[in-house]
Write a protein that holds these residues in place. Structure first.
Motif, PDB file in Angstrom:
ATOM      1  N   GLU A  66       0.811  -1.216   0.000  1.00 31.26           N
ATOM      2  CA  GLU A  66       0.000   0.000   0.000  1.00 31.26           C
ATOM      3  C   GLU A  66       0.846   1.269   0.000  1.00 31.26           C
ATOM      4  O   GLU A  66       0.301   2.363   0.109  1.00 31.26           O
ATOM      5  CB  GLU A  66      -0.932   0.011   1.228  1.00 31.26           C
ATOM      6  N   LEU A  67       2.172   1.138  -0.110  1.00 26.81           N
ATOM      7  CA  LEU A  67       3.019   2.327  -0.150  1.00 26.81           C
ATOM      8  C   LEU A  67       2.647   3.180  -1.355  1.00 26.81           C
ATOM      9  O   LEU A  67       2.546   2.687  -2.474  1.00 26.81           O
ATOM     10  CB  LEU A  67       4.499   1.937  -0.238  1.00 26.81           C
ATOM     11  N   ARG A  68       2.423   4.451  -1.118  1.00 27.38           N
ATOM     12  CA  ARG A  68       2.163   5.405  -2.189  1.00 27.38           C
ATOM     13  C   ARG A  68       3.242   6.474  -2.144  1.00 27.38           C
ATOM     14  O   ARG A  68       3.706   6.868  -1.063  1.00 27.38           O
ATOM     15  CB  ARG A  68       0.777   6.038  -2.030  1.00 27.38           C
ATOM     16  N   LEU A  69       3.645   6.949  -3.313  1.00 31.44           N
ATOM     17  CA  LEU A  69       4.762   7.884  -3.406  1.00 31.44           C
ATOM     18  C   LEU A  69       4.292   9.266  -3.833  1.00 31.44           C
ATOM     19  O   LEU A  69       3.286   9.424  -4.526  1.00 31.44           O
ATOM     20  CB  LEU A  69       5.801   7.351  -4.390  1.00 31.44           C
ATOM     21  N   ILE A  70       5.043  10.264  -3.421  1.00 32.16           N
ATOM     22  CA  ILE A  70       4.718  11.652  -3.726  1.00 32.16           C
ATOM     23  C   ILE A  70       4.867  11.916  -5.216  1.00 32.16           C
ATOM     24  O   ILE A  70       4.066  12.642  -5.814  1.00 32.16           O
ATOM     25  CB  ILE A  70       5.614  12.596  -2.906  1.00 32.16           C
ATOM     26  N   ASN A  71       5.886  11.329  -5.815  1.00 37.23           N
ATOM     27  CA  ASN A  71       6.161  11.559  -7.238  1.00 37.23           C
ATOM     28  C   ASN A  71       6.207  10.266  -8.025  1.00 37.23           C
ATOM     29  O   ASN A  71       6.684   9.240  -7.531  1.00 37.23           O
ATOM     30  CB  ASN A  71       7.522  12.240  -7.444  1.00 37.23           C
TER      31      ASN A  71
END
Length: 310
Positions: A66-71
């Motif tokens: 579920e890790l989501r990244l800013i870019n």
């Protein structure tokens, strides 16, 4: 900025290097880049950022789906280029690479292939297999392999340490003011306009349904936001809804990103647009009727105009 995914093509004069994922390219990252540039000028050298793709946590942590990244990677490239970086190395991060010791990484890659003359690291930087490479360890290798090393202190904003983790948390909470303050620029989402149910047209508030394309791109907390929408290099005021549209949607697990662009009537289906976030206005909510929904949207529009109008 020159970009490399294979070090056999790499070439730079007196490379001044830093290492990291650089998710967000936030104020702390920009402090590191500024120091790289200062050191490069002193030795008539060039700045090099060594980053990884995919993000190491996506490769190593099976419980981190579920890790989501800013870019996205493309966004990161553009932000680093805008910051004035000379060379960007995007190294493939694999489980096999993660087992490389920090000593081999420094000696065989940073010095052997890049020809590093100086290394700048963050206040808590560790790398190599099991993150065993610390600043103190690196200092030993700096003397042995004839490169300079420097460690920077953490950047504080309002006494808070700036980090990608804190920015992700702020976005998950819908805290756009904190997000933008730590980034040093407005958070944005790029995406393609896709077909929707066109219910907005029926109530006088047509919306563009935006697909960010990258599944790992972090979408802020559900709610209504004041935004500016970039279409063909022009910016327009917009009100954005993130969520499940409970008043008109029976599929409540179907999360969407929809933006109503104020005073705009162009056909932009299948165009790429960029949404710049300014402020969260309210929670998404259920209305008892379409009339109630329409009345609230009129209030939202007025609030956007008051917040962002020139």
């Amino acid at each position: 900025m020159k970009i490399y995914t294979d070090l056999k093509d790499f070439s730079a004069t007196n490379p001044v290097v830093t290492i990291g994922t650089f998710d967000g390219v936030h104020l702390g990252h920009k402090k590191v880049i500024k120091r790289l540039q200062d050191l490069a000028r002193e030795v008539n050298g060039e700045t090099v950022i060594f980053t990884f793709y995919p993000h190491p946590r996506l490769v190593l942590n099976t419980h981190d789906d579920e890790l989501r990244l800013i870019n996205t990677l493309e966004e990161k490239k553009k932000l680093l280029e805008a910051a004035g970086v000379d060379h960007l190395v995007i190294y493939p991060f694999t489980k096999e690479f993660s087992k490389l010791s920090y000593t081999d990484f420094v000696e065989k890659i940073l010095v052997g292939q890049i020809g590093m003359k100086s290394l700048v690291v963050g206040y808590d930087h560790k790398f190599g297999h099991k993150r065993k490479g610390t600043y103190e360890d690196l200092k030993v290798y700096a003397d042995k392999l004839n490169f300079k090393i420097e460690q920077l202190e953490v950047l504080n904003v309002d006494t808070i340490d700036v980090s990608s983790t804190k920015i992700r948390k702020a976005l998950a909470e819908g805290d756009i003011q904190t997000t933008n303050k730590y980034l040093g620029h407005r958070y944005f989402i790029k995406g393609i306009v896709v077909d929707g149910k066109k219910l907005g047209h029926e109530i006088g508030f047509p919306t563009a349904n935006v697909d960010p394309q990258e599944s790992y791109k972090l979408v802020p907390k559900d709610g209504v936001y004041a935004v500016k929408v970039e279409v063909d290099d022009k910016r327009y005021l917009g009100m954005l809804n993130i969520g499940v549209r409970p008043t008109v949607n029976n599929q409540l697990d179907n999360r969407s990103i929809e933006v109503h662009i104020l005073d705009f009537d162009q056909d932009i289906y299948f165009k790429n647009i960029t949404i710049h976030f300014y402020q969260r206005i309210r929670n998404e909510q259920f209305f008892g009727s379409i009339d109630e929904l329409t009345a609230q949207l009129a209030k939202d529009k007025k609030e956007v105009e008051n917040l962002l109008g020139e």
